[in-house]
Write an enzyme that holds these catalytic residues in place. Sequence first.
Site, mmCIF file in Angstrom:
data_model
loop_
_atom_site.group_PDB
_atom_site.id
_atom_site.type_symbol
_atom_site.label_atom_id
_atom_site.label_comp_id
_atom_site.label_asym_id
_atom_site.label_seq_id
_atom_site.Cartn_x
_atom_site.Cartn_y
_atom_site.Cartn_z
ATOM 1 C CG ASP A 299 30.405 -1.876 16.993
ATOM 2 O OD1 ASP A 299 31.103 -0.872 16.763
ATOM 3 O OD2 ASP A 299 30.834 -3.043 16.899
ATOM 4 C CG ASP B 57 6.046 -0.282 -2.518
ATOM 5 O OD1 ASP B 57 6.700 0.528 -1.833
ATOM 6 O OD2 ASP B 57 6.353 -1.479 -2.651
ATOM 7 C CE LYS C 9 34.723 0.485 25.009
ATOM 8 N NZ LYS C 9 34.446 0.283 23.623
ATOM 9 C CD GLU D 80 21.536 7.626 25.221
ATOM 10 O OE1 GLU D 80 22.282 7.479 24.231
ATOM 11 O OE2 GLU D 80 20.982 8.694 25.516
ATOM 12 C CE1 TYR E 114 25.343 9.551 19.610
ATOM 13 C CE2 TYR E 114 24.521 7.437 18.850
ATOM 14 C CZ TYR E 114 25.516 8.388 18.885
ATOM 15 O OH TYR E 114 26.672 8.193 18.193
ATOM 16 C CB CYS F 210 39.049 -26.363 -7.942
ATOM 17 S SG CYS F 210 38.840 -27.890 -8.851
ATOM 18 C CD GLU G 100 -2.707 -1.275 2.455
ATOM 19 O OE1 GLU G 100 -3.935 -1.206 2.531
ATOM 20 O OE2 GLU G 100 -1.987 -1.572 3.426
ATOM 21 C CB CYS H 140 41.439 -29.077 -6.540
ATOM 22 S SG CYS H 140 39.968 -29.580 -5.656
ATOM 23 C CE LYS I 38 30.880 3.874 22.952
ATOM 24 N NZ LYS I 38 31.697 3.198 21.960
ATOM 25 C CB CYS J 42 36.034 -30.505 -8.484
ATOM 26 S SG CYS J 42 36.557 -30.670 -6.770
ATOM 27 C CG LEU K 56 30.820 8.541 25.036
ATOM 28 C CD1 LEU K 56 29.888 7.405 24.644
ATOM 29 C CD2 LEU K 56 30.142 9.444 26.051
ATOM 30 C CE LYS L 189 24.607 9.747 25.557
ATOM 31 N NZ LYS L 189 23.835 9.904 24.317
ATOM 32 C CD GLU M 2 27.390 5.034 16.488
ATOM 33 O OE1 GLU M 2 27.376 6.220 16.913
ATOM 34 O OE2 GLU M 2 28.404 4.325 16.495
ATOM 35 C CB CYS N 211 39.242 -33.183 -8.233
ATOM 36 S SG CYS N 211 39.606 -31.508 -8.806
HETATM 37 S S1 IVH Z 1 26.992 10.094 22.965
HETATM 38 C C1 IVH Z 1 29.848 13.182 24.149
HETATM 39 N N1 IVH Z 1 25.542 7.940 22.798
HETATM 40 O O1 IVH Z 1 30.395 6.237 20.725
HETATM 41 C C2 IVH Z 1 28.858 12.201 23.802
HETATM 42 N N2 IVH Z 1 27.612 7.988 21.628
HETATM 43 O O2 IVH Z 1 33.060 7.217 22.036
HETATM 44 C C3 IVH Z 1 29.231 11.478 22.583
HETATM 45 N N3 IVH Z 1 28.103 5.929 20.363
HETATM 46 O O3 IVH Z 1 31.506 8.698 18.582
HETATM 47 C C4 IVH Z 1 28.290 10.634 21.964
HETATM 48 N N4 IVH Z 1 26.267 4.848 20.916
HETATM 49 O O4 IVH Z 1 29.719 7.223 17.645
HETATM 50 C C5 IVH Z 1 26.683 8.536 22.423
HETATM 51 N N5 IVH Z 1 24.144 6.075 22.734
HETATM 52 C C6 IVH Z 1 25.272 6.682 22.361
HETATM 53 C C7 IVH Z 1 26.223 6.058 21.530
HETATM 54 C C8 IVH Z 1 27.382 6.741 21.174
HETATM 55 C C9 IVH Z 1 27.401 4.801 20.210
HETATM 56 C C10 IVH Z 1 29.429 6.196 19.731
HETATM 57 C C11 IVH Z 1 29.495 7.492 19.007
HETATM 58 C C12 IVH Z 1 30.692 8.217 19.569
HETATM 59 C C13 IVH Z 1 31.372 7.174 20.351
HETATM 60 C C14 IVH Z 1 31.953 7.845 21.596
#
Ligand code: IVH
Length: 667
Positions: free
Chosen positions: A115, A35, A313, A111, A225, A425, A33, A407, A113, A430, A81, A289, A173, A410
């Site tokens: 990647d 589309d 971490k 929050e 964020y 190969c 829909e 290979c 983090k 094979c 951070l 934060k 991100e 074979c």
């Molecule tokens: S806050 C000063 N919130 O982590 C605050 N960063 O080492 C900076 N990242 O470059 C960012 N998830 O790319 C914030 N929920 C989150 C995040 C986040 C991933 C990354 C971001 C930043 C790096 C900081």
Amino acid sequence: MNPGKRITELRAIINDHNYKYYVLDQPVISDGEYDILFRELESLERSNPVFFNDSSPTQRIGVEPITAFDNIEHSIPMLSLANAMDNNELTSFHERSTKILETDSILYAAEPKLDGLGVELVYSNGKLTHGSTRGDGFKGEDVTHNLRTIRSIPLRLREKEIPVPLVLEVRGEVFISKKDFSDLNKKQENEDRPLFANPRNAAAGSLRQLDPSITARRPLSIYLYEAGIVEGKTFKTHIAFLEALRMWGLPVNPLIKIVKDDSGIINYHNELEESRNEIPYEIDGTVFKVNDYDQRNRLGARSRSPRWAIAGKFKAQRATTIVKDIEIQIGRTGALTPVAKLDPVFVSGVTVSNATLHNQDEIDRKDIRIGDTVLIERAGDVIPKVVKVIIEKRPKNSSQFKLPRKCPVCKHGVYQLDGEAISRCGNTSCIKQVKARIEHFCSKGAMDIDGLGEKVVDQLVDEGLLDSISSIFSLKKEQLISLDRFGERSSEKLMGSIERSKDTSFSKFVYGLGIRNVGEHLSRLLERNYNCSINRFRTESIDELEKIEGVGPIVAREIFEFWSNQSNCDMVEDCFSRGVTIQKQNDTWSDKLEGKIFVFTGTLQKLNRKNAQEKVQILGGRHSSSISKNTDFVVAGTGAGTKLKKAKQLDIQVMSEDEFLDLINNG
Ligand code: IVH
């Protein structure tokens, strides 16, 4: 309605659906829909160019690829951070903050983090004007053209609930979800393109494209964020800011919540680490934060990171183990892939005993040898990989590892094309290639022969019962019954699946042939182009092939070469003479049911359920097993019960099997 009015209306409707889908995660219409609305808008805009507007949802991909990236300076630096490596360091962060603020309790926004790749978006008067990567924190690359292709990023901010600010700089991100990443890599593999190492690399690579039409095909997501400069609106807390982002139509991670003090921090951190594998995207930790902006100001910043935030971490998802052996796997195109056989080791919830080494270049770069102790890494869904060798632990008499020149299966010579890292190969007969080709032919997206998976194919080839794709259709029940792991019932079952697979479609069959670079999507385009005729497809010239949208010179050559090989033509012919039929319904590629969602319930008398569901798909619709407000039709067979009731409650159109047949045949 006058076209200008309708265009404005459609833009608003589409933007609103985007908001419901990406921000609220509550779509109210089906993709089909959506589309239809989108196409109506595209068509109206095309015939009424005076109403052109570059913030229209149709204007995500610019006209021309750019030639180089410009730099964009961030008006406020994008800081990093500070990291807390364990719970003690998280507690110290809280204690430090309470001391400076002279308080005994603090609320934090907690929050995940993500990647991915940090970016900044700039909206002026509600309109997306710029987007850049984080870069070195002070200036990044201008990737506006690529960020515009991400559908969850609004080109205009919503102003239904609150007015838009004069300027909004917002950080977030860009990432690729685990599922999208594995689909993307599957696609890469099917098209014989190099695989991405992990979702972050794939996201970064996708965002750094000069041609936005490439980025547009990559499944990028975003969560916002943090604030940069915001003019024309002030906030007291971070959570209030995030709430405003949502109202402006910007996606914000639903897992963000308020926690109190170090106990709240540690609980959130531990919970997230435990559920890490269930979260649909890669995260590498948590972020805490200080929620109150006043308190943030009082805490201030160090040179590279604010004092009001910390990243928790997760424990490393890495481990060391020993490479016991390096095995060579042969794929269906003959590619030799070296795989490290490891002493089994437990990494983030799974036991790892293999790691791909990709190719000789990768082995050379890391100088990986049999007997080495290696550091391995497992990131979510990603195939485990060797990060590095622990050189100090290398046994004295080890030697460099070189892929064999013949290979290993074979003994045929191995070749490497210019500019390719992959060795192959050269013997298409094979036995490993034969097995892999048969397996691919039987796989889900292809002929979907239930019961012919890797193990059984291996067994049947080794027993001499299978030697090519077409030999599947000469198998006899009597040949199977006497085999290990087979009996009367299982043999019958397999014969049944083979028999059912014979009624197939052009696209499934062609995809199953395993022509290099011809994946599922391209097979569908070819199906449409050749109107299901294999004969037309196999006698096509390179020039004509190249004219098909989606077929480039390389693919055209691969297809041409496939059909120039007489044994391939014979094999296909054998399939047909043994009963494979390409369904040539006139309705193939019709879009009669485009986007419509069907639910089947009860027992159907004339069709079996699977066939009925396939019919829906052929006509552009989808089927689902459960009823929701998105369901368009419920087809009720005999004995339909609760689902039928639910359909009535939700006022969804219910039809009988005959009405369904009528719809798909004549409607
Ligand atoms: S806050 C000063 N919130 O982590 C605050 N960063 O080492 C900076 N990242 O470059 C960012 N998830 O790319 C914030 N929920 C989150 C995040 C986040 C991933 C990354 C971001 C930043 C790096 C900081």
